[in-house]
Design a protein around this motif. Structure first.
Motif, short mmCIF file in Angstrom:
data_model
loop_
_atom_site.label_atom_id
_atom_site.label_comp_id
_atom_site.label_asym_id
_atom_site.label_seq_id
_atom_site.Cartn_x
_atom_site.Cartn_y
_atom_site.Cartn_z
N VAL A 114 -38.18 101.00 40.31
CA VAL A 114 -38.15 102.18 40.83
C VAL A 114 -37.80 103.51 39.85
CG1 VAL A 114 -36.28 103.70 42.35
CG2 VAL A 114 -36.94 101.46 42.97
N ARG A 115 -37.10 102.97 38.93
CA ARG A 115 -37.02 104.08 37.58
C ARG A 115 -38.39 104.39 37.05
NH1 ARG A 115 -33.53 101.80 34.10
NH2 ARG A 115 -32.12 101.18 35.80
N GLY A 116 -39.12 103.14 36.95
CA GLY A 116 -40.50 103.18 36.18
C GLY A 116 -41.56 103.92 37.09
N SER A 117 -41.36 104.02 38.45
CA SER A 117 -42.62 104.43 39.12
C SER A 117 -42.21 105.87 39.88
CB SER A 117 -43.22 103.29 40.22
OG SER A 117 -43.70 102.23 39.28
N PHE A 118 -40.92 105.88 40.10
CA PHE A 118 -40.41 106.86 41.06
C PHE A 118 -39.86 108.05 40.06
CE2 PHE A 118 -37.53 108.91 44.56
CZ PHE A 118 -38.77 109.06 45.46
N THR A 119 -40.34 109.38 40.21
CA THR A 119 -39.89 110.23 39.09
C THR A 119 -39.00 111.26 39.84
OG1 THR A 119 -41.94 111.34 39.93
CG2 THR A 119 -41.70 110.27 37.69
N ALA A 120 -38.92 111.45 41.52
CA ALA A 120 -38.06 112.20 41.98
C ALA A 120 -36.61 111.65 42.15
CB ALA A 120 -38.85 112.64 43.20
N LYS A 121 -35.92 112.35 42.83
CA LYS A 121 -34.59 111.74 43.13
C LYS A 121 -34.64 111.43 44.66
CE LYS A 121 -31.06 112.13 39.85
NZ LYS A 121 -31.88 111.12 39.25
N ASN A 122 -34.24 110.24 44.83
CA ASN A 122 -33.92 109.94 46.40
C ASN A 122 -33.27 108.68 46.32
OD1 ASN A 122 -34.41 109.23 49.01
ND2 ASN A 122 -36.28 110.27 49.33
N PRO A 123 -32.17 108.54 47.19
CA PRO A 123 -31.10 107.44 46.94
C PRO A 123 -31.71 106.45 47.83
CG PRO A 123 -30.20 109.37 48.23
CD PRO A 123 -31.27 109.83 47.53
N MET A 124 -32.82 106.79 48.80
CA MET A 124 -32.97 105.67 49.79
C MET A 124 -34.34 104.78 49.28
SD MET A 124 -35.36 106.17 52.88
CE MET A 124 -36.68 106.17 51.75
N VAL A 125 -34.92 105.11 48.16
CA VAL A 125 -35.95 104.49 47.64
C VAL A 125 -35.48 103.12 47.04
CG1 VAL A 125 -37.81 104.46 45.78
CG2 VAL A 125 -37.50 106.32 47.10
N GLY A 126 -34.31 103.21 46.31
CA GLY A 126 -33.98 101.93 45.68
C GLY A 126 -33.64 100.71 46.67
N ILE A 167 -42.89 101.98 46.27
CA ILE A 167 -42.47 103.05 45.47
C ILE A 167 -43.50 104.33 45.02
CG2 ILE A 167 -41.49 103.31 43.21
CD1 ILE A 167 -40.38 100.50 43.61
N VAL A 168 -44.60 103.63 44.73
CA VAL A 168 -45.85 104.57 44.43
C VAL A 168 -45.94 105.51 45.34
CG1 VAL A 168 -48.18 104.75 43.31
CG2 VAL A 168 -46.74 103.04 42.57
N TYR A 169 -46.25 105.11 46.50
CA TYR A 169 -46.83 106.11 47.66
C TYR A 169 -45.59 106.78 47.95
CZ TYR A 169 -50.35 102.61 48.91
OH TYR A 169 -51.43 101.85 49.05
N LEU A 170 -44.43 106.78 47.96
CA LEU A 170 -43.12 107.55 48.13
C LEU A 170 -43.34 108.49 46.96
CD1 LEU A 170 -40.65 105.32 49.85
CD2 LEU A 170 -41.81 107.24 50.71
N ASP A 171 -43.42 108.18 45.64
CA ASP A 171 -43.39 108.90 44.62
C ASP A 171 -44.41 110.10 44.80
OD1 ASP A 171 -42.77 109.78 41.88
OD2 ASP A 171 -44.68 108.92 41.38
N MET A 172 -45.77 109.53 45.26
CA MET A 172 -46.78 110.49 45.38
C MET A 172 -46.31 111.68 46.62
SD MET A 172 -49.94 107.71 45.26
CE MET A 172 -51.08 108.81 45.89
N ALA A 173 -45.56 111.13 47.52
CA ALA A 173 -45.11 112.06 48.56
C ALA A 173 -44.48 112.97 48.09
CB ALA A 173 -44.44 111.24 49.81
N HIS A 174 -43.53 112.70 47.08
CA HIS A 174 -42.31 113.49 46.53
C HIS A 174 -42.96 114.61 45.57
CE1 HIS A 174 -39.62 111.02 48.36
NE2 HIS A 174 -38.67 111.78 48.28
N GLN A 175 -44.31 114.51 45.04
CA GLN A 175 -44.91 115.10 44.06
C GLN A 175 -45.68 116.24 44.83
OE1 GLN A 175 -46.72 112.63 41.79
NE2 GLN A 175 -45.28 111.95 40.41
N GLU A 176 -45.11 117.53 43.77
CA GLU A 176 -45.92 118.82 44.27
C GLU A 176 -47.35 118.69 44.19
OE1 GLU A 176 -44.70 121.54 45.67
OE2 GLU A 176 -42.59 121.00 45.71
N HIS A 177 -47.94 118.41 43.14
CA HIS A 177 -49.34 118.14 43.06
C HIS A 177 -49.72 116.79 42.23
CE1 HIS A 177 -49.65 122.28 43.67
NE2 HIS A 177 -48.86 122.47 43.05
N HIS A 178 -50.74 116.45 42.58
CA HIS A 178 -51.01 114.91 41.91
C HIS A 178 -52.56 115.21 41.23
CE1 HIS A 178 -53.89 113.54 44.78
NE2 HIS A 178 -53.24 114.13 45.51
#
Lengths: 289, 156
Positions: free
Chosen positions: A96-108, A278-289
């Motif tokens: 999670v730490r490696g792929s998910f850059t935003a903060k969300n306590p649910m992802v773990g 994790i990756v999909y959720l990370d993309m959802a959290h990012q402003e731009h990709h």
């Protein structure tokens, strides 16, 4: 344990690929389906009891074991069970730490649940294919049912309902966080304004829409396909039994080799499902990709 | 193999399991892991501090030992100096004492000599008077000739 004399190979395979379906049949009324055709005729308002039973049992097992360890968690010297749990949680958290850059306590917790649950469900594939269905058939015959028409699929992840169920929840989360983080306008812009700019809006929407929809589809179908194929090979190997001695030995050897190889597949599929989530959720959290 | 109600049931089951995991499983485990991490970091820092303090203590001990050695050498040198002084003093004392004794002995000798000389002188005077009496065969008035006798005695 092999295909009994009264079953042809085709019927044997068919038997193994039919869920224990409970529903309302247009002709026979409420009850368990006696064939795959009947199960299909029940339509949407039927439930696969075997899939539900094993998936919930395994999910409960996972939560129960981890909860028990978590209750006696100590920051001091860990015991055996705690070591094991920590190893898994650490592994998931690292991903999670490696792929998910935003903060969300649910992802773990989400990633941990996916990994452990999918792994346990896949693990059911290593139980000899005929064992549980046979025992269940014998049990049901005590109650007067014909064992040839009692179905049981022990691997929930070979049921697309299970894999699509998880994938749709993940997809729902992706949509939710896309709207929440980027706003309706931002998410709409992401879907329509790139990669070709505003003059290529239809093409953009087509491309981005496909890429968005492919997320749950690929998640669900990858897991389902791998597990379904793996189970199918176990079934085909099981068909070898009951013939000559040479076939029996060959079958035993093949089953062992495939089971060992399958250990890799079930772990890998659980891991891939987790990482992609994790990756999909990370993309959802990012402003731009 | 059919998509049916199981799909929704599975979605609900999945959501429930994630919820349970999020509420009851994940937080205590992650908390304990973080606590252990902090504990280990603390222990490492303490060990590092201990190392530094040990090095410092060793240095301090070295300085102390050097100082003590210097002080000891100093004390020994002073003691040796003092010892030679004492010896010298003793020698001087002995020398003066012996001088005193020699002087006293000399004085005694002088006194004895003088006394002997006086005695001898008186004896000689008496002897001379007796001799003179014998020579003159007459009585000499000792009072009338006292000056003569004295001058005679002094010439001895």
């Amino acid at each position: 344990m092999a295909a009994s004399e009264t079953l042809t190979s085709q019927a044997y395979i068919q038997h193994h690929l039919t869920n224990l379906t409970l529903g309302v049949h247009p002709e026979h009324g409420f009850g368990f389906a006696h064939s795959s055709a009947e199960a299909a005729e029940m339509g949407f308002w039927a439930i696969n009891v075997d899939t539900m039973f094993f998936s919930i049992l395994l999910g409960y097992l996972f939560i129960w074991f981890f909860r028990r360890v978590a209750e006696q968690m100590t920051a001091g010297v860990p015991g055996g069970a705690q070591n094991f749990v920590e190893w898994i949680v650490d592994f998931v958290e690292e991903n999670v730490r490696g792929s998910f850059t935003a903060k969300n306590p649910m992802v773990g917790p989400l990633a941990l649940t996916i990994f452990a649950w999918v792994f346990l469900m896949n693990l059911m594939d290593l139980i000899p294919v005929d064992l549980l269905p046979y025992l269940f058939g014998q049990l049901m015959s005590v109650f007067g049912a014909d064992p040839h028409h009692v179905f049981l699929r022990v691997v929930p992840t070979t049921d697309p309902n299970a894999t699509f169920g998880m994938a749709l929840v993940v997809f729902g989360l992706v949509l939710y966080y896309s709207f929440k983080m980027k706003g309706v306008g931002g998410f709409a812009a992401e879907l329509t304004m790139q990669p070709f700019g505003k003059w290529g809006m239809p093409a953009n929407l087509l491309l981005e829409g496909i890429s968005l929809l492919s997320k749950p589809l690929s998640l669900a179908l990858r897991l389902f396909g791998n597990m379904y194929a793996g189970e199918m090979i176990f079934i085909l190997i099981a068909l070898l039994y009951g013939g000559s001695m040479v076939l029996n030995v060959t079958g035993g050897l093949l089953q062992f080799v495939w089971a060992v190889f399958h250990i890799l597949i079930i772990t890998l599929q659980a891991f891939i499902f987790m990482v992609l989530t994790i990756v999909y959720l990370d993309m959802a959290h990012q402003e731009h990709h | 193999m059919n998509i049916n109600l199981t799909l929704f049931a599975q979605m609900i089951a999945f959501a429930v399991f994630v919820g349970f995991c999020m509420k009851f499983v994940w937080p205590p485990i992650v908390k304990a892991l973080a606590e252990r991490k902090a504990k280990i970091a603390e222990g490492l820092a303490a060990a590092e501090r201990g190392h530094q303090e040990k090095a410092l203590g060793e240095q301090r001990a070295l300085v102390l030992i050097k100082d003590a050695k210097a002080a000891a050498a100093d004390i020994v040198a002073q003691a040796q100096k003092r010892a030679t002084e004492i010896v010298e003093e003793a020698k001087a004392d002995a020398r003066s004492e012996s001088g005193r004794v020699v002087a006293a002995a000399q004085a005694e000798i002088d006194r004895e000599t003088n006394r002997a000389r006086e005695e001898l002188r008186e004896r000689v005077a008496a002897l001379a008077v007796a001799a003179a009496e014998k020579i003159l065969r007459k009585e000499i008035d000792i009072k009338a000739h006292q000056g003569l006798v004295d001058s005679f005695a002094k010439q001895l």
